[in-house]
Design an enzyme around this catalytic site. Structure first.
Site, PDB file in Angstrom:
ATOM      1  N   ASP A   1      34.993  44.435  43.293  1.00 51.04           N
ATOM      2  CA  ASP A   1      35.287  43.001  43.271  1.00 51.04           C
ATOM      3  C   ASP A   1      34.497  42.290  42.170  1.00 51.04           C
ATOM      4  O   ASP A   1      33.293  42.499  42.027  1.00 51.04           O
ATOM      5  CB  ASP A   1      34.934  42.375  44.608  1.00 51.04           C
ATOM      6  CG  ASP A   1      35.602  43.067  45.793  1.00 51.04           C
ATOM      7  OD1 ASP A   1      35.797  44.292  45.742  1.00 51.04           O
ATOM      8  OD2 ASP A   1      35.909  42.373  46.773  1.00 51.04           O
TER       9      ASP A   1
ATOM     10  N   HIS B   1      42.273  47.647  48.027  1.00 53.16           N
ATOM     11  CA  HIS B   1      41.189  46.689  48.150  1.00 53.16           C
ATOM     12  C   HIS B   1      40.324  46.970  49.367  1.00 53.16           C
ATOM     13  O   HIS B   1      39.097  47.019  49.280  1.00 53.16           O
ATOM     14  CB  HIS B   1      41.738  45.266  48.207  1.00 53.16           C
ATOM     15  CG  HIS B   1      40.677  44.230  48.250  1.00 53.16           C
ATOM     16  ND1 HIS B   1      39.713  44.125  47.265  1.00 53.16           N
ATOM     17  CD2 HIS B   1      40.369  43.269  49.171  1.00 53.16           C
ATOM     18  CE1 HIS B   1      38.878  43.137  47.556  1.00 53.16           C
ATOM     19  NE2 HIS B   1      39.254  42.608  48.718  1.00 53.16           N
TER      20      HIS B   1
ATOM     21  N   HIS C   1      35.250  38.607  41.379  1.00 50.58           N
ATOM     22  CA  HIS C   1      35.158  37.209  41.791  1.00 50.58           C
ATOM     23  C   HIS C   1      34.792  36.252  40.653  1.00 50.58           C
ATOM     24  O   HIS C   1      33.728  35.617  40.651  1.00 50.58           O
ATOM     25  CB  HIS C   1      34.174  37.065  42.952  1.00 50.58           C
ATOM     26  CG  HIS C   1      34.749  37.493  44.260  1.00 50.58           C
ATOM     27  ND1 HIS C   1      35.862  36.897  44.820  1.00 50.58           N
ATOM     28  CD2 HIS C   1      34.395  38.481  45.123  1.00 50.58           C
ATOM     29  CE1 HIS C   1      36.162  37.481  45.962  1.00 50.58           C
ATOM     30  NE2 HIS C   1      35.304  38.465  46.167  1.00 50.58           N
TER      31      HIS C   1
ATOM     32  N   ASP D   1      40.336  41.392  44.042  1.00 49.58           N
ATOM     33  CA  ASP D   1      39.438  40.256  44.173  1.00 49.58           C
ATOM     34  C   ASP D   1      38.828  39.874  42.829  1.00 49.58           C
ATOM     35  O   ASP D   1      37.609  39.893  42.628  1.00 49.58           O
ATOM     36  CB  ASP D   1      38.357  40.496  45.234  1.00 49.58           C
ATOM     37  CG  ASP D   1      38.843  40.120  46.635  1.00 49.58           C
ATOM     38  OD1 ASP D   1      40.071  39.901  46.796  1.00 49.58           O
ATOM     39  OD2 ASP D   1      38.016  40.048  47.557  1.00 49.58           O
TER      40      ASP D   1
ATOM     41  N   ASN E   1      42.795  40.518  48.679  1.00 49.48           N
ATOM     42  CA  ASN E   1      43.185  39.391  49.530  1.00 49.48           C
ATOM     43  C   ASN E   1      43.077  38.055  48.813  1.00 49.48           C
ATOM     44  O   ASN E   1      43.886  37.142  49.058  1.00 49.48           O
ATOM     45  CB  ASN E   1      42.351  39.381  50.825  1.00 49.48           C
ATOM     46  CG  ASN E   1      40.861  39.296  50.590  1.00 49.48           C
ATOM     47  OD1 ASN E   1      40.283  40.076  49.832  1.00 49.48           O
ATOM     48  ND2 ASN E   1      40.189  38.358  51.256  1.00 49.48           N
ATOM     49  N   HIS E   2      42.148  37.911  47.877  1.00 53.33           N
ATOM     50  CA  HIS E   2      41.978  36.620  47.217  1.00 53.33           C
ATOM     51  C   HIS E   2      43.096  36.318  46.223  1.00 53.33           C
ATOM     52  O   HIS E   2      43.440  35.143  46.029  1.00 53.33           O
ATOM     53  CB  HIS E   2      40.599  36.538  46.562  1.00 53.33           C
ATOM     54  CG  HIS E   2      39.511  36.280  47.559  1.00 53.33           C
ATOM     55  ND1 HIS E   2      39.035  35.030  47.855  1.00 53.33           N
ATOM     56  CD2 HIS E   2      38.836  37.132  48.370  1.00 53.33           C
ATOM     57  CE1 HIS E   2      38.108  35.102  48.790  1.00 53.33           C
ATOM     58  NE2 HIS E   2      37.959  36.383  49.112  1.00 53.33           N
TER      59      HIS E   2
END
Length: 355
Positions: free
Chosen positions: A87, A233, A89, A123, A158-159
């Site tokens: 991830d 993920h 972000h 993500d 999921n993001h």
């Protein structure tokens, strides 16, 4: 009624908080020395409670709607060397640092990995301000890697799906501004939404007029096999292992606007699905379930992100599961670590965070 009405109220509240300078601990950088534990507050959007939840009619319409997307193969041949990145972000510098330690980039930031295969497990969005740069960089490098005989594969987390659904709970103040100058983004297309959120909504819109970044996301899978290793993920366990092809196509067709916007993909709404489950990220892991999933997929190993590992990349089930979310994004401040997979077995590679 505006096609943005299903997110209007929540976006207005979130946007107001973002402009004020923060939305609680979910968006704050981790204090020095604080544990990088799992995000316990993260919950999958409820398909039954959401105003945009699919009705039976919407689901039936989605099933009946033709989807003309070109297939993305679930399975790719084994590669001599594969590197997996967790991830990110919204941290573009962390991406470059991870790719450098993987041996994928030259001094100019161009692909130099030759036949190397890199898999990023989702993500990219939320909790950071470099999201447009991240997506654009990955799109560019994906083409450069392909031309060199290698591959850069990046998966849906999921993001990514949350943002396409207008769920902006974890967007930073900078994230609301980030897409205002993005090519092809027309904020006026989201005129029914609060002004601060219009560009982001237009960038990730699904439905009959998908946004340019929703279309980019539609070019990515949710689950991917490279040789005998399955990447996702959070991990396809139980029934999800047998539905990997279906999950990939369902999410991609939704993101591309070829099914109704209300026909939310199961990968977005299922709390134990391959974008949300914590079953592999937290100990103890049910290794019998892992073995069943690997058998169903014809794989020997599973690599996942999603749940931050406080001590760096970790494994479970005698190496059948590898957890690679180490908090690469600046919001977490974790180490620069990636997982290398070769005939010699898995190995953790460590680099230096860019300043």
């Amino acid at each position: 009624m505006s096609r943005w009405s299903h997110v209007g109220t929540s976006v207005a509240l979130l946007a107001a908080v973002a402009v004020a300078g923060g939305a609680g601990c979910e968006r704050r950088a981790r204090p020095a020395g604080a544990p990088r534990g799992p995000e316990a507050a993260e919950v999958a959007p409820s398909a039954s409670a959401s105003p945009a939840a699919p009705t039976r009619a919407a689901s039936d319409a989605a099933a009946a709607s033709p989807c003309a997307l070109a297939e993305l193969p679930l399975r790719r041949p084994a590669a001599r060397r594969v590197v997996a990145i967790g991830d990110l972000h919204g941290d573009a510098r962390a991406l470059l640092a991870a790719l450098e330690v993987a041996g994928a980039l030259d001094a100019r930031g161009r692909w130099s990995g030759g036949e190397l295969v890199v898999v990023q497990t989702g993500d990219l969005l939320d909790r950071g301000d470099d999201e447009q740069e991240l997506l654009d960089t990955l799109e560019r490098l994906e083409g450069e890697a392909r031309a060199a005989g290698g591959a850069l594969i990046w998966l849906l987390g999921n993001h990514e799906l949350m943002n396409a659904a207008g769920d902006f709970r974890y967007v930073t103040p900078g994230g609301f501004v980030d897409f205002q100058d993005a090519p092809g983004v027309e904020p006026s297309a989201a005129a029914g939404a609060p002004e601060v959120a219009r560009a982001r909504l237009a960038a990730f819109a699904v439905g009959p007029h998908p946004g340019p970044y929703a279309r980019i996301l539609a070019g990515q899978n949710t689950v991917q096999l490279v040789g005998d290793v399955v990447f996702s993920h959070a991990g396809p366990l139980g029934e999800w292992a047998a539905r990997a092809d279906e999950l990939n196509r369902e999410a991609r067709c939704w993101l591309s606007g070829q099914v109704p916007a209300t026909a939310l993909p199961a990968a977005l709404t299922a709390e134990e699905g391959p974008a949300w489950t914590r079953a592999l990220g937290l100990d103890p892991v049910d290794c019998a379930r892992v073995r069943e999933a690997l058998t169903a997929l014809g794989a020997k190993r599973m690599v996942v992100g999603h749940t931050v590992q406080p001590s760096g990349i970790s494994s479970a089930c005698d190496g059948a599961v590898w957890r690679i979310d180490v908090g690469l994004g600046a919001a977490y401040g974790g180490p620069i670590e990636v997982l290398e997979l070769t005939e010699a077995g898995p190995r953790v590679l460590r680099g230096v965070r860019r300043r």
